[in-house]
Design an enzyme around this catalytic site. Structure first.
Site, short mmCIF file in Angstrom:
data_model
loop_
_atom_site.label_atom_id
_atom_site.label_comp_id
_atom_site.label_asym_id
_atom_site.label_seq_id
_atom_site.Cartn_x
_atom_site.Cartn_y
_atom_site.Cartn_z
N ARG A 1 -52.70 -23.22 -10.49
CA ARG A 1 -52.61 -24.62 -10.96
C ARG A 1 -52.88 -25.64 -9.88
NH1 ARG A 1 -48.93 -22.68 -13.60
NH2 ARG A 1 -49.15 -20.89 -12.27
N LYS B 1 -62.45 -12.98 10.00
CA LYS B 1 -63.21 -12.52 11.18
C LYS B 1 -62.56 -12.97 12.47
CE LYS B 1 -67.70 -12.99 8.87
NZ LYS B 1 -68.88 -13.87 8.87
N ARG C 1 -54.54 -24.66 1.58
CA ARG C 1 -53.32 -23.86 1.36
C ARG C 1 -53.44 -22.55 2.12
NH1 ARG C 1 -50.27 -22.26 -4.20
NH2 ARG C 1 -49.63 -24.43 -3.97
N HIS D 1 -45.17 -29.01 0.78
CA HIS D 1 -46.12 -29.11 -0.33
C HIS D 1 -46.03 -30.57 -0.82
CE1 HIS D 1 -48.55 -28.11 -3.63
NE2 HIS D 1 -47.84 -27.17 -4.23
#
Ligand code: NCD
Length: 324
Positions: free
Chosen positions: A58, A86, A107, A135
């Site tokens: 979401r 990598k 994120r 957040h």
């Protein structure tokens, strides 16, 4: 020009009360775009990059919807096999992707990674969750949902509101950012969790120093009748070291219809989603359940942020208000 123009949003503490107000006023203006009731192109010509290196449905789609419903474009990676794998540094990734996009959303499971990613980026970065840390856009949409569902016209009207946070207050970054944001207002916060999942003491001290009244409750039954808002959170399974500890702690903090019988008829039940079993589906039919509307409010709030950060609010002037 807004003070948010060109800014990163890495922690909710980066925002003042005035700026939060500006975000909400803008969100209110674009809400009918978020509900899909009209269309406008204030973000035309802008590219948003979403980089999500931790499971998300979401939040990523919410940002992308916000951009697309405003005529902007999106590039995206959720690729575990990316250059990070990598061995590329967060700083280099930020520097490179910022040459492709005008705004970036990040994120990642590492706390503090959003700030590192932003440190060498040439364009603004929004933190959409860095581990158990923060957040910030979730907190903004949570507060916006509180105002909308409690029918409060402005943040000033929140004085004295009683807000219960239940569940995983230790690892839940949504709860962490929300408590920081609530610290800006004179509200009462009830913390309802197992002692092993209590809010980190640093966050609690910080909130109390800002003037937030905190009430600790061992169980929901004792306090549910007092609450105006019940913010339910998921036990953050992925942050536990042992499965058995998770299984033990997930019991006991579920909401039930039976418990809701003791609650105010004006209660707002919110949840950042996804839910597991802390909020049984039979509650969805209750008029006090607002967690799906909260998703749409989230699109409006993210639209507002994208507009303010990229200096495109003035293009809203000709926003059509009629239904398509
Ligand atoms: C939250 C998150 O990712 O922190 N979800 C979300 O962004 N909607 C809450 C959670 O995962 O429990």
């Amino acid at each position: 020009m807004s003070s948010l123009n060109g800014r990163n949003i890495l922690s909710i503490s980066d925002l003042t009360q005035e700026e939060v107000k500006e975000v909400f006023q803008t969100a209110d203006r674009v809400e009918n775009l978020a509900w899909g009731q009209s269309y406008a192109e204030p973000m035309k010509g802008k590219v948003l990059a979403t980089l999500f290196f931790e499971p998300s449905t979401r939040t990523r789609l919410s940002f992308e919807t916000a951009m697309l419903r405003m005529g902007g474009q999106v590039i995206s990676t959720t690729d575990q096999a990316s250059s990070l794998e990598k061995g590329e540094s967060f700083e280099d990734t930020g520097s490179v992707i910022s040459r492709f996009a005008d705004l970036m959303v990040w994120r990642h499971p590492a706390a503090g990674s959003a700030a590192r990613f932003a440190s060498r980026a040439k364009v603004p970065v929004i933190n959409a969750g860095d581990g158990a840390n923060e957040h910030p856009t979730q907190a903004l949409l949570d507060l916006y949902s509180i105002l909308k569902t409690q029918h409060l016209k402005t943040q000033e009207k929140m004085q004295g509101l009683k807000i219960g946070l239940i569940g995983d207050l230790k690892y839940g970054r949504a709860a962490h950012s929300l408590i920081r944001l609530l610290g800006l207002y004179s509200v009462q916060v009830y913390l309802i969790s197992d002692p092993n999942l209590a809010l980190p003491s640093l966050l609690r001290r910080e909130a109390e120093e800002k003037g937030l009244t905190i009430v600790e409750a061992g169980n929901l039954k004792d306090v549910i009748g007092d609450l105006d808002v019940l913010y339910v959170t998921r036990i953050q399974k992925e942050r536990f070291e042992s499965e058995s500890e998770y299984q033990r702690l997930r019991q006991g903090y579920q909401v039930s219809l039976d418990l809701l019988r003791r609650a105010k008829s004006s209660l707002s039940i919110l949840h950042p989603l996804p839910r597991i079993d802390e909020l049984p589906i039979e509650i969805d039919q209750d008029a006090r359940a607002f967690y799906f509307d909260q998703v749409t409010y989230g699109v409006a709030v993210r639209m507002a942020l994208l507009l303010l950060i990229s200096g495109r609010v003035d293009r809203l002037e000709d926003l059509p208000s009629r239904r398509l």
